[in-house]
Write a protein that holds these residues in place. Structure first.
Motif, mmCIF file in Angstrom:
data_model
loop_
_atom_site.group_PDB
_atom_site.id
_atom_site.type_symbol
_atom_site.label_atom_id
_atom_site.label_comp_id
_atom_site.label_asym_id
_atom_site.label_seq_id
_atom_site.Cartn_x
_atom_site.Cartn_y
_atom_site.Cartn_z
ATOM 1 N N LEU A 26 -13.108 33.629 1.208
ATOM 2 C CA LEU A 26 -13.875 33.815 0.318
ATOM 3 C C LEU A 26 -14.392 34.232 -0.391
ATOM 4 C CD1 LEU A 26 -14.632 29.367 1.176
ATOM 5 C CD2 LEU A 26 -12.721 30.151 -1.625
ATOM 6 N N ASN A 27 -15.362 34.784 0.580
ATOM 7 C CA ASN A 27 -16.092 35.697 0.220
ATOM 8 C C ASN A 27 -15.238 37.314 0.252
ATOM 9 O OD1 ASN A 27 -17.644 38.798 1.948
ATOM 10 N ND2 ASN A 27 -18.867 37.549 0.462
ATOM 11 N N TYR A 28 -14.480 37.862 0.598
ATOM 12 C CA TYR A 28 -13.190 38.413 0.580
ATOM 13 C C TYR A 28 -13.015 38.783 -1.428
ATOM 14 C CZ TYR A 28 -9.412 42.182 -0.688
ATOM 15 O OH TYR A 28 -8.454 43.167 -1.288
ATOM 16 N N LEU A 29 -12.623 37.578 -1.408
ATOM 17 C CA LEU A 29 -11.927 36.967 -2.692
ATOM 18 C C LEU A 29 -12.867 36.885 -3.405
ATOM 19 C CD1 LEU A 29 -9.438 36.030 -4.510
ATOM 20 C CD2 LEU A 29 -9.697 33.303 -3.954
ATOM 21 N N CYS A 30 -14.322 36.603 -3.935
ATOM 22 C CA CYS A 30 -15.172 36.493 -5.054
ATOM 23 C C CYS A 30 -16.453 36.168 -4.479
ATOM 24 C CB CYS A 30 -15.328 35.487 -5.764
ATOM 25 S SG CYS A 30 -16.404 34.762 -7.397
ATOM 26 N N PRO A 31 -17.249 36.781 -3.650
ATOM 27 C CA PRO A 31 -18.405 37.530 -3.575
ATOM 28 C C PRO A 31 -19.587 36.887 -4.366
ATOM 29 C CG PRO A 31 -17.552 39.489 -4.213
ATOM 30 C CD PRO A 31 -16.714 38.705 -4.771
ATOM 31 N N GLN A 32 -19.519 36.971 -5.665
ATOM 32 C CA GLN A 32 -20.239 36.351 -6.651
ATOM 33 C C GLN A 32 -21.019 34.928 -6.348
ATOM 34 O OE1 GLN A 32 -17.784 37.522 -8.055
ATOM 35 N NE2 GLN A 32 -18.342 39.402 -8.829
ATOM 36 N N PHE A 33 -19.869 34.370 -5.830
ATOM 37 C CA PHE A 33 -19.813 32.664 -5.952
ATOM 38 C C PHE A 33 -19.923 31.947 -4.369
ATOM 39 C CE2 PHE A 33 -18.091 31.823 -10.200
ATOM 40 C CZ PHE A 33 -19.683 31.034 -10.576
ATOM 41 N N PHE A 34 -19.523 33.462 -3.615
ATOM 42 C CA PHE A 34 -19.517 32.973 -1.669
ATOM 43 C C PHE A 34 -19.895 33.996 -1.357
ATOM 44 C CE2 PHE A 34 -16.047 30.466 -3.678
ATOM 45 C CZ PHE A 34 -16.060 29.598 -3.670
ATOM 46 N N PRO A 35 -21.640 34.410 -1.951
ATOM 47 C CA PRO A 35 -21.958 35.283 -0.690
ATOM 48 C C PRO A 35 -21.874 34.982 0.885
ATOM 49 C CG PRO A 35 -24.155 33.710 -1.556
ATOM 50 C CD PRO A 35 -22.688 33.798 -1.964
ATOM 51 N N GLY A 36 -21.751 36.019 1.299
ATOM 52 C CA GLY A 36 -22.345 36.335 3.276
ATOM 53 C C GLY A 36 -23.472 36.091 4.152
ATOM 54 N N PRO A 37 -23.458 35.276 4.884
ATOM 55 C CA PRO A 37 -24.438 34.847 5.263
ATOM 56 C C PRO A 37 -25.324 35.364 5.398
ATOM 57 C CG PRO A 37 -22.771 34.216 6.840
ATOM 58 C CD PRO A 37 -21.779 35.353 5.111
ATOM 59 N N ASP A 38 -26.953 35.610 4.767
ATOM 60 C CA ASP A 38 -27.316 36.689 4.960
ATOM 61 C C ASP A 38 -28.447 37.164 6.659
ATOM 62 O OD1 ASP A 38 -28.417 37.799 2.777
ATOM 63 O OD2 ASP A 38 -29.813 35.863 1.966
ATOM 64 N N LEU A 39 -27.892 35.030 7.632
ATOM 65 C CA LEU A 39 -27.681 35.747 8.577
ATOM 66 C C LEU A 39 -27.302 37.118 9.568
ATOM 67 C CD1 LEU A 39 -28.089 33.771 11.130
ATOM 68 C CD2 LEU A 39 -26.131 33.362 11.589
ATOM 69 N N TRP A 40 -26.261 37.305 8.797
ATOM 70 C CA TRP A 40 -26.433 38.713 9.192
ATOM 71 C C TRP A 40 -26.191 39.879 8.421
ATOM 72 C CZ3 TRP A 40 -25.257 37.008 13.988
ATOM 73 C CH2 TRP A 40 -24.769 35.662 13.342
ATOM 74 N N SER A 41 -27.299 40.064 7.685
ATOM 75 C CA SER A 41 -27.995 41.313 6.648
ATOM 76 C C SER A 41 -28.228 42.276 7.955
ATOM 77 C CB SER A 41 -28.701 40.549 5.905
ATOM 78 O OG SER A 41 -30.178 40.467 6.541
ATOM 79 N N HIS A 42 -28.443 43.271 7.148
ATOM 80 C CA HIS A 42 -28.978 44.636 7.842
ATOM 81 C C HIS A 42 -30.104 44.016 8.552
ATOM 82 C CE1 HIS A 42 -25.242 47.253 7.576
ATOM 83 N NE2 HIS A 42 -25.536 47.407 6.031
ATOM 84 N N GLU A 43 -31.104 43.450 8.049
ATOM 85 C CA GLU A 43 -32.134 43.358 8.618
ATOM 86 C C GLU A 43 -32.196 42.599 9.577
ATOM 87 O OE1 GLU A 43 -36.899 41.045 6.294
ATOM 88 O OE2 GLU A 43 -34.373 41.533 5.277
#
Length: 1019
Positions: A466-483
């Motif tokens: 879903l994130n690949y299709l529409c990252p605006q409505f399905f942002p990837g989890p911030d659990l896995w952000s660079h920070e």
């Protein structure tokens, strides 16, 4: 008979102008769909309507493949009048009144024939909470004829569904502590077991004496029969003889295993003494963890322990394996072949046939193999550690004790540590671990390494697509952000440095890691079931190979933001923001900046000019933008759908929960099903979720069905822990009256730090009636009768007369004064006569003001007793040129049949979030359970003139995407878990739906819950 005739006229009058909704819609602009309903209807059967019960036998659903998409196109226009009338039945009155579930339940425990000789046995880590750190992992002790589970934190049921672990096979459950961290998933699991098969089943639940508090709390919404087989052990008081408290308590002793418990209480002496052996640089970190426990530890001998303080060490001992029988020795001792051989193998002595001697088993059997032993240790604080170090009864299991006789040796093979790293990393704990000799130590506490792989892999894969299709409505989890990943790396490095100082070898737990106990030849670790890392490239390549058109669809979706004229403002506002596009297990760069996204969209625009033109054309035909959305900031409001399923959690959808993000002004939760905290952490990351919990202004619960509130205790207790030592106010919880009984009972177990307000006291009529009382206290709550001369109510809906509903509409509602169903709402004769907590109402007013909201109004709906929807009205704002902009209006239906109250409440709403549990062809089921089908939910929004409709609360028979008709989806969108809808993006929302169905075009419609009927959880 007259009453029956009244019911017939009320629900099935053929002259009704609004048969689809038994209360009759009244709207200045009725939906064309409603106007087209046929009025020539077939007579209905009262038996079908009023005898419908949630307890009826579940019928298997046929597996059918969708054609091209999940859309159901109309082939021949309108349905025949007969079918349409059949679907237009009203609602299940008995269910709405709470009289549909009176069947006496006598849940049975399953009895199994055990096989102590040829058996398979292992312990396995069930990694609930490993990636989100919201709950304690569970441990499975597996035998081929028995199953034991230790701890049942939130998410256990969903985990079992993901990994096809049959809940019906569980025989016993054990809790190492009684709190939301270790038992948050128990209520839902018991409800699920109660619905398995025709008669239902239950399990034995074991825990320390605190278990009685949890059982008392669960009785407010769980059938009594489901908690009959709960067993608490030990005493909450401190005995004068400390050894009595720590003596092993035998719980299970059968042919295959002996399970004993040792109670572990926090030490009454100075907790900080246990830190004496720590390195100086770790002392500050230790004190941070010690402070809460030292404050809550009892101080004197003989006093009562605080509920929740007691922890348990479980000892699982398998019987020894007897040596091989030697026939030659038996013959030498004068025995003839026959039954006596069998008796000797069973451990019984027999008389020799040829000699006058007694033959003992040891005379003819080879050396026995000692039975494996497993320890599960939960030492939550340093205060508990000090007590654990002094327990003498554990000395029998220490390998270092050489003074004991050889026959008394008990060799421990595996120790599973559920204790946190702040305890296990101390030198004293490490020395204690070393006393078990060569035992395998598995560290299953909240270890940073355990966060690298998602536990719910199926859901994570869908989220990635879903994130690949529409990252605006399905942002990837911030659990896995660079920070966050950097934080994991730093913590892992620090852990590595600490491990160099560790005195005992150990390994971190991994999801589905096994330690085999039987057969003895396989004794040891087994990593064959541990999930592997999967890269984002593999997922995307798999998606593109399956659906090549998805690449163009993704580019086309990106055009919507730029064709609508939002690109410049969006880029300027979010210049420094990061949009996640990766999934948890992805290596390398896990995010892209908006600049890159803009460049990608520009490239897509050049490559697909035709698509761009069509997108622009779409916006030309877009209905007029509501004034409340003019130049709205992206930090005004965001809807985050944490759970969009019904009844029980599934692989792809969690149960109901909606997070309303008001950014700098705080946040709200609308419903709080099991696993809400974990979903917050998947969406916002560990730190972000903690900030979200701290920033909660209010939690609103729609009704008392378990799939809407069993995550609340965990949220409240975690918030209390996060704010410990920081000045703060109790969190306001608004819900039906029975919820207060549950929370009051549960608060004896854990500090919830909340203030309760009954939903009935937040209805429009009640708040209007109490306006004078609040005014007399010096803190007035404005009456709707004085707003705009009575033509516009407090929440922005245009109505005739005064207040939220006009007087004649109020009399026509389901729970109006004088109606036969009023008693089931349990409201007094007049709201003024209610014992309303004025302080809670005053706090609500202040909370709304701080959150930038003008009103929060509860609306009675048609589902079960004391079921409500809710309306949120934002305050007006001033734009850059000084123009007054009205605030947005959000309506959430909760669980309901379509009803006039929700229609009236939704007039002029910006967003309506409406349940759509069943597809259009399942009207009978929807009526029986007082839910809505998809078409009905859309028609509610259409008749009320709602700008955008979001459908949610889908039956789990639709694993990934529900079945719906594409004909009327022009202002509607389907909800998915983790979907994040910013108010500024509402104009684009419906345009994404066709592309979402492309993603799931090859899916099957199947009920993935193998032995879980939908009706059990009272959806």
């Amino acid at each position: 008979m007259s009453q029956l005739s009244t019911n017939v006229r009320l629900f099935f009058s053929a002259n009704s102008s609004s048969l689809l909704f038994p209360f009759g819609f009244s709207s200045s602009s009725p939906s064309p769909l409603l106007c087209n309903l046929k009025t020539t209807l077939k007579p209905f059967s009262l038996i079908r309507v009023f005898s419908a019960s949630a307890n009826r036998e579940k019928r298997p659903l046929p597996q059918r493949r969708r054609s091209i998409s999940t859309f159901r196109e109309s082939k021949s226009g309108e349905k025949p009048a007969e079918m349409e009338g059949k679907e237009s039945v009203g609602f299940n009155k008995r269910r709405a009144e709470g009289r549909d579930n009176k069947k006496h339940m006598n849940l049975q425990l399953k009895t199994r024939k055990l096989n102590p000789v040829n058996t398979i046995c292992y312990v396995q880590i069930l990694g609930t909470g490993m990636d989100t750190q919201d709950t304690s992992p569970s441990v499975l002790l597996f035998f081929d004829k028995q199953r034991f589970i230790f701890n049942a934190g939130e998410g256990l049921q969903r985990f079992c569904t993901e990994h096809k672990l049959k809940l019906s096979k569980i025989d016993h459950m054990f809790l190492t502590r009684v709190c939301s961290e270790t038992a948050g998933g128990l209520p839902g699991l018991l409800l699920t077991l109660a619905g398995i098969g025709d008669e239902g089943m239950t399990v034995n639940v074991w825990g320390p004496s605190d278990l009685k508090y949890l059982v008392d709390a669960m009785r407010s919404f769980i059938p009594k029969a489901a908690v009959v087989h709960t067993h608490s052990f030990g005493s909450a008081s401190r005995p004068s003889d400390a050894g009595t408290f720590t003596d092993p308590i035998v719980l299970i002793d059968d042919e295959v295993v002996k399970i004993s418990a040792i109670l572990l209480r926090p030490s009454c002496s100075n907790t900080l003494n246990s830190a004496a052996g720590m390195l100086e640089e770790n002392r500050d970190q230790l004190l941070e963890h010690v402070a809460p426990s030292s404050q809550s530890s009892p101080g004197e001998e003989g006093t009562e322990l605080k509920p929740g303080d007691i922890s348990v060490i479980y000892i699982c001992e398998l019987p020894e394996i007897k040596g091989k029988f030697d026939p030659a020795k038996a013959v030498a001792l004068g025995l003839k072949a026959g039954p006596k051989y069998r008796e000797l193998q069973l451990g019984n002595s027999v008389m020799s046939d040829r000699q006058k001697i007694m033959v003992h088993p040891s005379d003819v059997l080879g050396p026995s193999t000692p039975g494996p032993i497993v320890l599960l240790v939960d030492c939550p604080t340093l205060s508990h550690l000090q007590e654990m170090l002094s327990i003498q009864t554990l000395s029998d299991y220490f390998a270092e004790n050489v003074d004991r006789p050889q026959k008394g040796v008990k060799c421990v093979n595996c120790v599973i540590h559920l204790s946190p790293a702040s305890v296990t990393m101390t030198p004293n704990y490490q020395k204690w671990m070393k006393r078990f000799g060569g035992a395998q130590h598995i560290m299953a506490g909240h270890e940073m390494k355990n966060m690298e792989i998602p536990i719910l892999k199926s859901s994570a894969r869908i989220a990635s697509k879903l994130n690949y299709l529409c990252p605006q409505f399905f942002p990837g989890p911030d659990l896995w952000s660079h920070e966050h990943l950097n934080h994991i790396s730093q913590s892992s490095a620090a852990s590595s440095q600490g491990s160099s100082l560790m005195l005992c070898d150990s390994i971190p737990a991994e999801n589905l890691l096994k330690f085999h106990l039987r057969p003895y030849a396989q004794l040891g670790l087994d990593r064959s079931g541990v999930p592997n890392l999967v890269t984002r490239i593999e997922i995307v390549n798999e998606l593109l190979a399956e659906i090549p058109e998805i690449e163009d669809a993704s580019k086309h979706i990106s055009q919507f933001w730029y064709s609508s004229g939002k690109a410049i403002g969006m880029a300027s506002h979010m210049q420094d923001n990061i949009i996640m596009i990766e999934e948890p297990w992805i290596n390398g760069n896990a995010c892209i900046s908006n600049t890159n996204l803009a460049n990608e969209a520009t490239d897509a625009s050049e490559e697909t000019s035709t698509s761009n033109d069509s997108s622009a054309s779409d916006f030309k035909h877009e209905p007029k933008l509501p004034s409340c959305l003019e130049n709205i900031s992206r930090e005004d409001m965001e809807i985050v759908l944490l759970g969009t399923g019904s009844s029980q959690p599934s692989k792809y959808r969690n149960v109901s929960s909606i997070y309303i993000n008001l950014f700098s002004k705080g946040s709200l939760l609308l419903d709080c099903g099991e696993g809400t905290l974990a979903q917050l952490k998947r969406r916002f990351g560990i730190k972000g979720a903690d900030d979200a919990v701290r920033g909660l202004r209010c939690v609103w619960i729609s009704h008392m069905h378990a799939d809407h509130h069993t995550g609340l205790a965990r949220i409240l207790s975690w918030r209390c822990e996060l704010l410990r030592g920081i000045p703060h106010e109790p969190l306001l919880v608004i819900g039906p009256r029975p919820l207060k009984r549950f929370l009051d009972a549960y608060s004896r177990l854990e500090d919830l730090d909340m203030q309760f307000l009954d939903c009935r006291h937040t209805t429009e009529s009640t708040m209007d009636a109490l306006a004078g009382s609040l005014d007399s206290t010096g803190d007035c709550l404005p009456s709707t009768s004085n707003v705009n001369d009575g033509t516009e109510n407090r929440i922005g809906g245009r109505v005739e007369g005064q207040g939220f509903f006009s007087s004649h509409k109020n009399e026509a509602t389901l729970f109006a004064k004088g109606s036969q169903m009023q008693s089931y709402w349990k409201r007094p004769g007049s709201p003024v006569e209610s014992a309303v907590d004025l302080l809670a109402l005053k706090k609500l007013k202040r909370v709304l003001l701080e959150a930038g909201l003008e009103a929060m109004v509860s609306v009675p709906v048609v589902h079960c007793p004391q079921a409500f929807g809710v309306v949120l009205q934002a305050a007006e704002r001033i734009n850059n040129v000084g123009k007054t902009i009205p605030g947005w209006k959000l309506v959430y239906s909760g669980d309901t049949r379509p009803c006039q109250a929700i229609v009236d409440a939704s007039h002029g709403a910006t967003v309506l979030i409406h349940e759509a549990t069943f597809e259009d062809g399942m009207m009978e089921e929807a009526v029986a359970r007082n839910h809505s089908v998809t078409k009905e939910a859309i028609e509610v929004g259409a008749s009320a003139g709602v700008y955008r409709i979001i459908l949610t609360h889908f039956s789990q028979r639709y694993p990934k995407i529900p079945v719906f008709d594409a004909t009327h989806m022009d202002k509607t969108c389907i909800a998915f878990d983790m979907m994040s809808i910013n108010a500024a993006d509402l104009p684009i929302l419906p345009k994404v739906v066709p592309h979402l169905t492309l993603l799931f075009r090859n899916e099957m419609v199947v009920d993935e819950s193998d032995d879980i009927p939908v009706s059990v959880q009272n959806p």
